[in-house]
Scaffold this active site. Structure first.
Site, short mmCIF file in Angstrom:
data_model
loop_
_atom_site.label_atom_id
_atom_site.label_comp_id
_atom_site.label_asym_id
_atom_site.label_seq_id
_atom_site.Cartn_x
_atom_site.Cartn_y
_atom_site.Cartn_z
N GLY A 1 -64.98 41.41 -9.16
CA GLY A 1 -66.22 40.83 -8.66
C GLY A 1 -65.92 39.87 -7.54
O GLY A 1 -64.78 39.42 -7.39
N HIS B 1 -70.65 31.09 -9.56
CA HIS B 1 -70.15 30.76 -8.22
C HIS B 1 -71.32 30.41 -7.29
O HIS B 1 -71.23 29.48 -6.48
CB HIS B 1 -69.40 31.95 -7.60
CG HIS B 1 -67.97 32.08 -8.01
ND1 HIS B 1 -67.04 31.09 -7.80
CD2 HIS B 1 -67.29 33.10 -8.59
CE1 HIS B 1 -65.85 31.50 -8.23
NE2 HIS B 1 -65.97 32.73 -8.72
N HIS C 1 -70.12 35.23 -14.36
CA HIS C 1 -69.08 34.49 -13.62
C HIS C 1 -69.46 34.38 -12.14
O HIS C 1 -69.36 33.31 -11.54
CB HIS C 1 -67.75 35.24 -13.82
CG HIS C 1 -66.58 34.74 -13.04
ND1 HIS C 1 -65.44 34.22 -13.63
CD2 HIS C 1 -66.34 34.73 -11.70
CE1 HIS C 1 -64.57 33.88 -12.67
NE2 HIS C 1 -65.08 34.20 -11.49
N GLU C 2 -69.94 35.48 -11.56
CA GLU C 2 -70.32 35.46 -10.13
C GLU C 2 -71.56 34.61 -9.90
O GLU C 2 -71.66 33.91 -8.88
CB GLU C 2 -70.57 36.88 -9.61
CG GLU C 2 -69.44 37.89 -9.80
CD GLU C 2 -68.08 37.39 -9.42
OE1 GLU C 2 -67.99 36.47 -8.58
OE2 GLU C 2 -67.09 37.91 -9.96
N GLN D 1 -67.45 32.46 -2.45
CA GLN D 1 -65.98 32.49 -2.38
C GLN D 1 -65.47 32.81 -0.97
O GLN D 1 -64.32 32.53 -0.66
CB GLN D 1 -65.43 33.52 -3.37
CG GLN D 1 -65.64 33.13 -4.82
CD GLN D 1 -65.16 34.22 -5.75
OE1 GLN D 1 -65.87 35.18 -5.99
NE2 GLN D 1 -63.95 34.07 -6.26
N CYS E 1 -59.94 34.23 -11.83
CA CYS E 1 -60.82 34.06 -10.67
C CYS E 1 -59.96 34.11 -9.42
O CYS E 1 -58.92 33.47 -9.35
CB CYS E 1 -61.56 32.72 -10.76
SG CYS E 1 -62.67 32.42 -9.38
N LEU E 2 -60.42 34.84 -8.43
CA LEU E 2 -59.68 34.93 -7.16
C LEU E 2 -59.60 33.58 -6.47
O LEU E 2 -58.72 33.37 -5.64
CB LEU E 2 -60.34 35.98 -6.25
CG LEU E 2 -60.31 37.42 -6.79
CD1 LEU E 2 -61.17 38.33 -5.91
CD2 LEU E 2 -58.88 37.94 -6.88
O1 GNR Z 1 -61.20 39.72 -10.73
C1 GNR Z 1 -61.77 39.01 -11.56
N1 GNR Z 1 -61.56 39.23 -12.87
C2 GNR Z 1 -62.32 38.66 -13.89
C3 GNR Z 1 -61.85 38.79 -15.19
C4 GNR Z 1 -62.58 38.26 -16.24
C5 GNR Z 1 -63.77 37.61 -16.00
C6 GNR Z 1 -64.24 37.45 -14.70
C7 GNR Z 1 -63.51 37.98 -13.65
S1 GNR Z 1 -64.12 37.84 -12.03
C8 GNR Z 1 -62.65 37.90 -11.10
C9 GNR Z 1 -62.95 37.95 -9.61
C10 GNR Z 1 -63.62 36.68 -9.18
O2 GNR Z 1 -63.06 35.63 -9.05
N2 GNR Z 1 -64.91 36.71 -9.02
O3 GNR Z 1 -65.59 35.60 -8.72
NI NI Z 2 -64.43 33.96 -9.53
#
Ligand code: GNR
Ligand code: NI
Length: 171
Positions: free
Chosen positions: A46, A137, A133-134, A51, A91-92
């Site tokens: 995601g 952000h 999660h997104e 980001q 998270c990236l």
């Molecule tokens: O790549 C991602 N893996 C992930 C694994 C478990 C829960 C959420 C994520 S999102 C993350 C990519 C990212 O940072 N998206 O904002």
């Molecule tokens: Ni993230």
């Protein structure tokens, strides 16, 4: 298509609250394409516009193994959530750290797709976790905010140290 630079914790720009998209046009679709390329290349499941320092309410996701199930959610709103699931999240923007986070197992979400069409979707499991999660952000929130202050500080210090070492290598 150019890949986009991903902001990393504790960059204060990650704390920006994104504003609604007011028009789904070709410029936005070009950004969406760049976000997918950046996400697949990372690789990640995601990516939120926040980001990549673009502060409008837009996210992309693809949790499929074969990377052939892309989702674009513009101005997403959660209509319902239920159940609880715990996932080892990464998270990236917090590279190299994985911690358990509790989220709703099921959400019903309303959003615009890349054509500006309003849709509603019932989502379960990893895609539901990823969308939550997104959406965090887009409100300036990171998964580390759910951890203890001690853990969050340890992660911040390690990332700051790594960044200093990288800066030294170039110098
Ligand atoms: O790549 C991602 N893996 C992930 C694994 C478990 C829960 C959420 C994520 S999102 C993350 C990519 C990212 O940072 N998206 O904002
Ligand atoms: Ni993230």
């Amino acid at each position: 298509m150019p890949k986009l630079k991903i902001l990393e914790f504790p960059d204060p720009r990650l704390r920006t609250k994104a504003t609604p998209v007011d028009e789904v046009n070709d410029d936005l679709r070009a950004l969406i394409d760049d976000m997918f390329e950046t996400m697949y290349d990372a690789p990640g499941i995601g990516l939120a516009a926040t980001q990549v320092d673009y502060h409008q309410r837009l996210l992309v996701a693809d949790v499929s193994v074969d990377k052939d199930d892309p989702h674009v959610l513009i101005n997403p709103e959660i209509l319902e959530k239920d159940g609880v699931t715990v996932t080892d999240e990464g998270c990236l923007s917090v590279p190299g750290f994985y911690e358990e986070v509790e989220r709703a197992e099921h959400i019903r979400v309303r959003y615009l797709d890349r054509n500006g069409t309003e849709l509603e979707l019932d989502v379960h499991g990893l895609l539901a976790v990823c969308i939550q999660h997104e959406m965090d952000h887009l409100d300036g929130k990171l998964f580390v905010d759910y951890l203890s202050e001690a853990k969050r500080t340890r992660i911040r210090k390690k990332l700051e140290k790594e960044r200093r070492l990288q800066a030294d290598e170039v110098a």
